[in-house]
Design a protein around this motif. Structure first.
Motif, PDB file in Angstrom:
ATOM      1  N   LYS A  21       0.750  -1.268   0.090  1.00 50.86           N
ATOM      2  CA  LYS A  21      -0.087  -0.107   0.094  1.00 50.86           C
ATOM      3  C   LYS A  21       0.727   1.252   0.026  1.00 50.86           C
ATOM      4  O   LYS A  21       0.315   2.461  -0.382  1.00 50.86           O
ATOM      5  CB  LYS A  21      -0.977   0.145   1.145  1.00 50.86           C
TER       6      LYS A  21
ATOM      7  N   LYS B 251      -3.368  -8.866  -7.709  1.00 51.57           N
ATOM      8  CA  LYS B 251      -5.020  -9.024  -7.606  1.00 51.57           C
ATOM      9  C   LYS B 251      -5.365  -9.416  -8.932  1.00 51.57           C
ATOM     10  O   LYS B 251      -6.607  -9.017  -9.286  1.00 51.57           O
ATOM     11  CB  LYS B 251      -5.727  -8.162  -7.148  1.00 51.57           C
TER      12      LYS B 251
ATOM     13  N   HIS C 126      -5.642  -0.778 -14.275  1.00 53.25           N
ATOM     14  CA  HIS C 126      -5.101  -1.770 -13.180  1.00 53.25           C
ATOM     15  C   HIS C 126      -4.738  -0.688 -12.013  1.00 53.25           C
ATOM     16  O   HIS C 126      -4.982  -0.589 -11.000  1.00 53.25           O
ATOM     17  CB  HIS C 126      -4.085  -2.603 -13.627  1.00 53.25           C
TER      18      HIS C 126
ATOM     19  N   VAL D 294      -7.577   1.227 -10.298  1.00 53.37           N
ATOM     20  CA  VAL D 294      -8.146   0.304  -9.210  1.00 53.37           C
ATOM     21  C   VAL D 294      -7.326   0.157  -7.943  1.00 53.37           C
ATOM     22  O   VAL D 294      -7.746   0.364  -6.954  1.00 53.37           O
ATOM     23  CB  VAL D 294      -8.412  -0.964 -10.001  1.00 53.37           C
ATOM     24  N   PHE D 295      -5.678   0.029  -8.430  1.00 54.26           N
ATOM     25  CA  PHE D 295      -4.857  -0.051  -7.343  1.00 54.26           C
ATOM     26  C   PHE D 295      -5.237   1.335  -6.396  1.00 54.26           C
ATOM     27  O   PHE D 295      -4.957   1.162  -5.011  1.00 54.26           O
ATOM     28  CB  PHE D 295      -3.520  -0.320  -7.836  1.00 54.26           C
TER      29      PHE D 295
ATOM     30  N   TRP E  11      -7.892   1.294  -4.173  1.00 55.42           N
ATOM     31  CA  TRP E  11      -7.982   0.317  -3.317  1.00 55.42           C
ATOM     32  C   TRP E  11      -7.096   1.001  -2.247  1.00 55.42           C
ATOM     33  O   TRP E  11      -7.492   0.612  -0.967  1.00 55.42           O
ATOM     34  CB  TRP E  11      -7.474  -1.092  -3.721  1.00 55.42           C
TER      35      TRP E  11
ATOM     36  N   ASN F 287     -11.024  -1.145  -0.466  1.00 56.45           N
ATOM     37  CA  ASN F 287     -11.863  -2.071  -1.175  1.00 56.45           C
ATOM     38  C   ASN F 287     -11.340  -2.048  -2.496  1.00 56.45           C
ATOM     39  O   ASN F 287     -11.409  -1.278  -3.481  1.00 56.45           O
ATOM     40  CB  ASN F 287     -13.382  -1.195  -1.219  1.00 56.45           C
ATOM     41  N   TRP F 288     -10.967  -3.348  -3.128  1.00 54.21           N
ATOM     42  CA  TRP F 288     -10.739  -3.691  -4.377  1.00 54.21           C
ATOM     43  C   TRP F 288     -11.903  -3.954  -5.129  1.00 54.21           C
ATOM     44  O   TRP F 288     -12.653  -5.122  -5.227  1.00 54.21           O
ATOM     45  CB  TRP F 288      -9.890  -5.046  -4.243  1.00 54.21           C
ATOM     46  N   GLU F 289     -12.271  -3.039  -6.224  1.00 47.55           N
ATOM     47  CA  GLU F 289     -13.425  -3.222  -7.064  1.00 47.55           C
ATOM     48  C   GLU F 289     -12.608  -3.025  -8.564  1.00 47.55           C
ATOM     49  O   GLU F 289     -12.852  -2.002  -9.184  1.00 47.55           O
ATOM     50  CB  GLU F 289     -14.382  -2.096  -6.593  1.00 47.55           C
ATOM     51  N   GLU F 290     -12.680  -4.300  -9.031  1.00 43.28           N
ATOM     52  CA  GLU F 290     -12.099  -4.536 -10.397  1.00 43.28           C
ATOM     53  C   GLU F 290     -12.708  -3.807 -11.581  1.00 43.28           C
ATOM     54  O   GLU F 290     -12.358  -3.480 -12.407  1.00 43.28           O
ATOM     55  CB  GLU F 290     -11.826  -5.721 -10.657  1.00 43.28           C
TER      56      GLU F 290
END
Length: 154
Positions: free
Chosen positions: A77, A87, A101, A104-105, A108, A113-116
């Motif tokens: 992070k 991920k 990508h 999204v990273f 996150w 919260n990973w929401e692709e």
């Protein structure tokens, strides 16, 4: 002339046998103990090797350490750029390119919260809908990020 004289005697010897192994996180100190069967007991740890070359402040040093998953994620992070493959185990077909990508990273890191599918257009979500068993997830994203657009019907 030489001759071997053979005498049979019982010999016992002391052997060290590893009954279990312990892996400890170098950062937080948590540990995992277990029997070395397929390295299962330490699957929540990552072993990291670093080798430094000529000109480095740590010239010719080689470091090795273990991090638990929690400490590794905390470390990740702090990265500015998303690590390759991060991920992407089941999302490799959904996230089209590196810039998506990265978005999204970044989201996150800020929200945990990973929401692709966070940055997909309404049209892209509609194209991806057949990949999901239920329309509920896609409809949730449409409602959240594309208000006013029609939802999928079950």
């Amino acid at each position: 002339m030489r001759k071997d004289v053979i005498e049979e005697i019982e010999v016992t010897r002391k052997e060290s046998i590893t009954k279990e192994k312990i892996v400890m996180c170098n950062k937080c100190g948590c540990e995992s103990k277990g029997v070395d069967r397929d390295n299962f007991y330490d699957s929540q740890f990552q072993n990291i090797d670093c080798s430094f070359g000529y000109g480095s402040d740590y010239d010719m040093e080689a470091w090795n350490f273990d991090l638990c998953e929690e400490c590794l994620v905390e470390f990740i992070k702090t990265f500015k750029h998303v690590p390759d493959g991060f991920k992407l185990d089941s999302h490799y077909m959904i996230i089209k390119d590196r810039s998506e990508h990265q978005k999204v990273f970044n989201e996150w890191k800020a929200t945990d919260n990973w929401e692709e599918l966070r940055f997909k257009t309404y049209e892209e979500l509609m194209e991806l809908a057949p990949l999901y068993d239920h329309n509920e997830y896609i409809n949730e994203l449409i409602s959240k990020y594309h208000t006013g657009k029609p939802l999928l019907q079950d």
